[in-house]
Design a protein around this motif. Structure first.
Motif, PDB file in Angstrom:
ATOM      1  N   VAL A  61       0.866  -1.173   0.000  1.00 36.95           N
ATOM      2  CA  VAL A  61       0.000   0.000   0.000  1.00 36.95           C
ATOM      3  C   VAL A  61       0.905   1.225   0.000  1.00 36.95           C
ATOM      4  CG1 VAL A  61      -0.186  -0.022   2.531  1.00 36.95           C
ATOM      5  CG2 VAL A  61      -1.907   1.172   1.162  1.00 36.95           C
ATOM      6  N   TYR A  62       0.557   2.225  -0.828  1.00 35.30           N
ATOM      7  CA  TYR A  62       1.418   3.405  -0.932  1.00 35.30           C
ATOM      8  C   TYR A  62       0.611   4.582  -1.461  1.00 35.30           C
ATOM      9  CZ  TYR A  62       1.672   1.668  -5.774  1.00 35.30           C
ATOM     10  OH  TYR A  62       1.364   1.197  -7.030  1.00 35.30           O
ATOM     11  N   GLY A  63       1.149   5.767  -1.274  1.00 36.03           N
ATOM     12  CA  GLY A  63       0.446   6.980  -1.643  1.00 36.03           C
ATOM     13  C   GLY A  63       0.584   7.317  -3.111  1.00 36.03           C
ATOM     14  N   ALA A  64      -0.279   8.237  -3.565  1.00 37.42           N
ATOM     15  CA  ALA A  64      -0.254   8.728  -4.935  1.00 37.42           C
ATOM     16  C   ALA A  64      -0.271  10.251  -4.885  1.00 37.42           C
ATOM     17  CB  ALA A  64      -1.458   8.203  -5.718  1.00 37.42           C
ATOM     18  N   ALA A  65       0.794  10.875  -5.372  1.00 34.98           N
ATOM     19  CA  ALA A  65       0.921  12.323  -5.263  1.00 34.98           C
ATOM     20  C   ALA A  65      -0.185  13.062  -6.005  1.00 34.98           C
ATOM     21  CB  ALA A  65       2.289  12.758  -5.796  1.00 34.98           C
ATOM     22  N   LEU A  66      -0.585  12.555  -7.160  1.00 34.84           N
ATOM     23  CA  LEU A  66      -1.576  13.242  -7.974  1.00 34.84           C
ATOM     24  C   LEU A  66      -3.009  13.056  -7.477  1.00 34.84           C
ATOM     25  CD1 LEU A  66      -0.610  12.916 -11.765  1.00 34.84           C
ATOM     26  CD2 LEU A  66      -0.757  14.980 -10.367  1.00 34.84           C
ATOM     27  N   HIS A  67      -3.267  11.941  -6.808  1.00 37.12           N
ATOM     28  CA  HIS A  67      -4.636  11.629  -6.382  1.00 37.12           C
ATOM     29  C   HIS A  67      -4.618  11.317  -4.884  1.00 37.12           C
ATOM     30  CE1 HIS A  67      -5.933  11.466 -10.585  1.00 37.12           C
ATOM     31  NE2 HIS A  67      -4.784  10.855 -10.819  1.00 37.12           N
ATOM     32  N   PRO A  68      -4.747  12.352  -4.056  1.00 38.12           N
ATOM     33  CA  PRO A  68      -4.477  12.225  -2.627  1.00 38.12           C
ATOM     34  C   PRO A  68      -5.586  11.589  -1.790  1.00 38.12           C
ATOM     35  CG  PRO A  68      -5.130  14.476  -3.129  1.00 38.12           C
ATOM     36  CD  PRO A  68      -5.039  13.753  -4.440  1.00 38.12           C
ATOM     37  N   ASP A  69      -6.763  11.344  -2.357  1.00 32.95           N
ATOM     38  CA  ASP A  69      -7.876  10.870  -1.541  1.00 32.95           C
ATOM     39  C   ASP A  69      -7.901   9.370  -1.321  1.00 32.95           C
ATOM     40  OD1 ASP A  69      -8.701  13.469  -1.356  1.00 32.95           O
ATOM     41  OD2 ASP A  69     -10.215  13.321  -2.932  1.00 32.95           O
ATOM     42  N   ARG A  70      -7.032   8.639  -2.029  1.00 30.97           N
ATOM     43  CA  ARG A  70      -6.963   7.183  -1.868  1.00 30.97           C
ATOM     44  C   ARG A  70      -5.511   6.729  -1.969  1.00 30.97           C
ATOM     45  NH1 ARG A  70     -11.447   8.115  -5.208  1.00 30.97           N
ATOM     46  NH2 ARG A  70     -13.434   7.309  -4.397  1.00 30.97           N
ATOM     47  N   LEU A  71      -5.217   5.587  -1.368  1.00 34.76           N
ATOM     48  CA  LEU A  71      -3.900   4.966  -1.469  1.00 34.76           C
ATOM     49  C   LEU A  71      -3.979   3.801  -2.449  1.00 34.76           C
ATOM     50  CD1 LEU A  71      -3.027   4.775   2.349  1.00 34.76           C
ATOM     51  CD2 LEU A  71      -2.254   6.507   0.721  1.00 34.76           C
ATOM     52  N   TRP A  72      -2.894   3.581  -3.184  1.00 36.20           N
ATOM     53  CA  TRP A  72      -2.823   2.422  -4.063  1.00 36.20           C
ATOM     54  C   TRP A  72      -2.544   1.173  -3.239  1.00 36.20           C
ATOM     55  CZ3 TRP A  72      -4.518   2.403  -8.791  1.00 36.20           C
ATOM     56  CH2 TRP A  72      -4.453   3.559  -9.574  1.00 36.20           C
ATOM     57  N   CYS A  73      -3.124   0.054  -3.646  1.00 37.80           N
ATOM     58  CA  CYS A  73      -2.798  -1.207  -2.983  1.00 37.80           C
ATOM     59  C   CYS A  73      -2.772  -2.332  -4.017  1.00 37.80           C
ATOM     60  CB  CYS A  73      -3.789  -1.537  -1.868  1.00 37.80           C
ATOM     61  SG  CYS A  73      -5.416  -2.062  -2.431  1.00 37.80           S
ATOM     62  N   TYR A  74      -2.013  -3.357  -3.696  1.00 41.58           N
ATOM     63  CA  TYR A  74      -1.921  -4.526  -4.580  1.00 41.58           C
ATOM     64  C   TYR A  74      -1.589  -5.746  -3.743  1.00 41.58           C
ATOM     65  CZ  TYR A  74      -0.375  -7.763  -8.200  1.00 41.58           C
ATOM     66  OH  TYR A  74      -0.242  -8.864  -9.008  1.00 41.58           O
ATOM     67  N   ILE A  75      -2.218  -6.862  -4.083  1.00 40.12           N
ATOM     68  CA  ILE A  75      -1.991  -8.133  -3.385  1.00 40.12           C
ATOM     69  C   ILE A  75      -1.853  -9.236  -4.415  1.00 40.12           C
ATOM     70  CG2 ILE A  75      -3.079  -9.886  -1.902  1.00 40.12           C
ATOM     71  CD1 ILE A  75      -4.477  -7.546  -0.437  1.00 40.12           C
ATOM     72  N   GLU A  76      -0.898 -10.113  -4.221  1.00 41.16           N
ATOM     73  CA  GLU A  76      -0.766 -11.287  -5.094  1.00 41.16           C
ATOM     74  C   GLU A  76      -0.403 -12.502  -4.242  1.00 41.16           C
ATOM     75  OE1 GLU A  76       1.310 -12.825  -9.260  1.00 41.16           O
ATOM     76  OE2 GLU A  76       1.479 -10.711  -8.661  1.00 41.16           O
ATOM     77  N   VAL A  77      -1.075 -13.603  -4.527  1.00 38.59           N
ATOM     78  CA  VAL A  77      -0.883 -14.851  -3.774  1.00 38.59           C
ATOM     79  C   VAL A  77      -0.562 -15.965  -4.752  1.00 38.59           C
ATOM     80  CG1 VAL A  77      -1.943 -16.496  -2.188  1.00 38.59           C
ATOM     81  CG2 VAL A  77      -2.543 -14.063  -2.033  1.00 38.59           C
TER      82      VAL A  77
END
Length: 303
Positions: A61-77
């Motif tokens: 999970v990490y931030g996005a400078a251009l779009h501050p209202d949500r954080l990016w996330c990714y999961i892989e199993v």
């Protein structure tokens, strides 16, 4: 033995890729590059799941400078560890990490390709679609080239990528077509990300509603990120003045595309929120004058 959930460590990527194999989509391939050791500047948190000493899953999970209202996330199993609750546990842990982030933002977003396991997981865990994005190739001659004259009508001209006027037009367009995920784009940020040397921008043209000397403003613009002309589609960012009436927006977009594809194909990113661009490109897709260059992607979010 119980699974171990720990912070991402250097070398985890090499072990995970051996187990994961090739990515199931271009989106997955892109997100795999987001895994790194946790950091506070820029803020990110990545978690690895280990089974008997072997990494089998990861989430970030990490931030996005251009779009501050949500954080990016990714999961892989890993495939042989799916449907055992690992993904859901990782998501819960990432949400806890997000709650402690400096921004205080807790809403998450991600990208998925329809029909993949990632899309199924997003739907099952309450993520809903914010936006659809497509990469479209428009064939040469798809639209008849318009005639331009010097009698006070629309004018096509080259523009310097350092132009403040072009930067302002780009920032306004970007902000408007991303109202579904608020953009915080200053002129400096627009210049750096889309027009500066590091962006790969190779040139730009603008379409004015009338000559600049007569007060003409930018009705549409196109920025090329392809440095050398080949038979392959040129990668182009096409934008337009969203303050114009819809019919004028569409006319400006159609004129710009017609000029760009007079001899060579171009490749455009098309979000559904780019309504004027979609209105011009959709009929081309229907008739085969344009095609999808890759499977569509969806931006999904849990808030």
């Amino acid at each position: 033995m119980a699974l171990e959930y720990r912070a991402w460590q250097e070398g985890d990527d090499l072990e995970l890729i051996q187990l994961w194999g090739g990515p199931e989509s271009a989106v997955a391939e892109q997100f795999r590059g987001s895994f790194r050791t946790p950091s506070d500047n820029p803020w990110n948190r990545c978690i690895t799941v280990v089974d008997q000493g072997v990494p089998v899953a990861a989430g970030c999970v990490y931030g996005a400078a251009l779009h501050p209202d949500r954080l990016w996330c990714y999961i892989e199993v890993a495939e042989d560890h799916r449907r055992a609750g690992i993904g859901s546990t990782l998501l819960t842990m990432l949400q806890h990490e997000a709650a402690a982030s400096p921004s205080g933002v807790t809403a998450l977003r991600s990208k998925v390709t329809p029909g993949t396991t990632g899309a199924a997981f997003a739907e099952a865990t309450g993520f809903s679609t914010l936006q659809r994005s497509r990469l479209v190739v428009v064939a040469p001659g798809a639209l008849a080239a318009p005639a331009f004259d010097d009698a006070g009508g629309p004018q096509l001209e080259e523009a310097a990528t350092g132009s403040v006027e072009l930067t302002r037009a780009l920032a306004s367009f970007y902000e408007t077509v991303h109202a579904w995920d608020r953009a915080d784009i200053t002129l400096g940020r627009a210049q750096q990300l889309f027009l500066g040397d590091a962006s790969g921008a190779g040139g730009a043209i603008v379409l004015r509603d009338k000559p600049k000397d007569d007060g003409g403003t930018i009705a549409a613009f196109a920025i090329s990120y392809t440095q050398a002309r080949t038979d392959d589609p040129a990668d182009v960012l096409l934008g337009y003045d969203t303050a114009l009436p819809p019919s004028e927006q569409q006319a400006a977009v159609a004129s710009m595309i017609a000029m760009l594809v007079h001899q060579y194909p171009i490749q455009l990113e098309l979000d559904d929120s780019m309504e004027a661009l979609a209105a011009v490109v959709e009929p081309l897709l229907a008739t085969g004058s344009a095609r999808l260059a890759a499977p569509e992607t969806l931006v999904v979010a849990n808030g």
